[in-house]
Design a protein around this motif. Structure first.
Motif, PDB file in Angstrom:
ATOM      1  N   GLU A   1      36.418  35.991  45.888  1.00 16.16           N
ATOM      2  CA  GLU A   1      37.511  36.816  45.383  1.00 16.16           C
ATOM      3  C   GLU A   1      37.051  37.580  44.149  1.00 16.16           C
ATOM      4  O   GLU A   1      36.412  37.037  43.265  1.00 16.16           O
TER       5      GLU A   1
ATOM      6  N   ASP B   1      42.904  46.533  48.770  1.00 18.17           N
ATOM      7  CA  ASP B   1      42.800  47.925  48.334  1.00 18.17           C
ATOM      8  C   ASP B   1      41.645  48.556  49.109  1.00 18.17           C
ATOM      9  O   ASP B   1      40.581  47.941  49.249  1.00 18.17           O
TER      10      ASP B   1
ATOM     11  N   ARG C   1      51.134  36.899  46.291  1.00 20.09           N
ATOM     12  CA  ARG C   1      50.926  37.878  47.347  1.00 20.09           C
ATOM     13  C   ARG C   1      49.436  38.145  47.497  1.00 20.09           C
ATOM     14  O   ARG C   1      48.673  38.040  46.553  1.00 20.09           O
ATOM     15  N   PHE C   2      49.062  38.534  48.705  1.00 23.33           N
ATOM     16  CA  PHE C   2      47.678  38.865  48.992  1.00 23.33           C
ATOM     17  C   PHE C   2      47.619  40.335  49.342  1.00 23.33           C
ATOM     18  O   PHE C   2      48.442  40.834  50.108  1.00 23.33           O
ATOM     19  N   SER C   3      46.657  41.037  48.774  1.00 23.94           N
ATOM     20  CA  SER C   3      46.584  42.466  49.044  1.00 23.94           C
ATOM     21  C   SER C   3      45.142  42.900  49.270  1.00 23.94           C
ATOM     22  O   SER C   3      44.196  42.200  48.917  1.00 23.94           O
TER      23      SER C   3
ATOM     24  N   ARG D   1      44.442  37.959  45.585  1.00 23.33           N
ATOM     25  CA  ARG D   1      45.830  37.604  45.287  1.00 23.33           C
ATOM     26  C   ARG D   1      46.314  38.437  44.117  1.00 23.33           C
ATOM     27  O   ARG D   1      45.554  38.726  43.198  1.00 23.33           O
ATOM     28  N   SER D   2      47.586  38.798  44.173  1.00 22.63           N
ATOM     29  CA  SER D   2      48.158  39.496  43.032  1.00 22.63           C
ATOM     30  C   SER D   2      48.356  38.494  41.899  1.00 22.63           C
ATOM     31  O   SER D   2      48.477  37.292  42.138  1.00 22.63           O
ATOM     32  N   LYS D   3      48.379  39.018  40.714  1.00 19.72           N
ATOM     33  CA  LYS D   3      48.494  38.156  39.538  1.00 19.72           C
ATOM     34  C   LYS D   3      49.821  37.412  39.511  1.00 19.72           C
ATOM     35  O   LYS D   3      49.897  36.266  39.105  1.00 19.72           O
TER      36      LYS D   3
ATOM     37  N   ASP E   1      56.968  44.514  50.130  1.00 18.46           N
ATOM     38  CA  ASP E   1      56.142  43.675  49.277  1.00 18.46           C
ATOM     39  C   ASP E   1      56.231  42.208  49.698  1.00 18.46           C
ATOM     40  O   ASP E   1      55.257  41.479  49.667  1.00 18.46           O
TER      41      ASP E   1
END
Length: 110
Positions: free
Chosen positions: A24, A53, A49-51, A43-45, A75
């Protein structure tokens, strides 16, 4: 992520940068012709959530990012709390990568 997404991404010709096993925070990158494709997964902070880009670089000054808004994803579709939920989120991302992201990176406009 390692069982569902990474094999799909590596199978599409991406490699971890810096070289070595993906972790990661590392980017995944491939070159097609004169275009560099990059993926960042994590993972978002906040909010569990997992994203992913996604960008393509046709030159040092020309960068295009994938527009997630056109997919009408909420979201909350990326949220997880349990192992079962994270596996479902990864399966959804795999589907999106194959049907939307990889064609877009290759210049196709689905």
């Amino acid at each position: 992520v390692r069982k569902v997404l990474l094999p799909t991404i590596l199978g599409a010709g991406f490699e971890s940068v810096p070289e070595g096993p993906w972790k990661e925070g590392a980017r995944l990158e491939r070159r097609r012709g004169g275009v560099t494709h990059q993926l960042y997964m994590g993972r978002s902070k906040f909010g569990g959530r997992f994203s992913i880009d996604v960008a393509r670089f046709t030159s040092a000054a020309d960068v295009e990012c994938f527009d997630w808004h056109r997919l009408n994803m909420r979201d909350g579709d990326l949220a997880f709390r349990t192992q079962e939920e994270v596996e479902a989120v990864c399966a959804r991302w795999k589907e999106i990568l194959e049907s939307e992201v990889f064609p877009w990176l290759d210049g196709e406009r689905p």
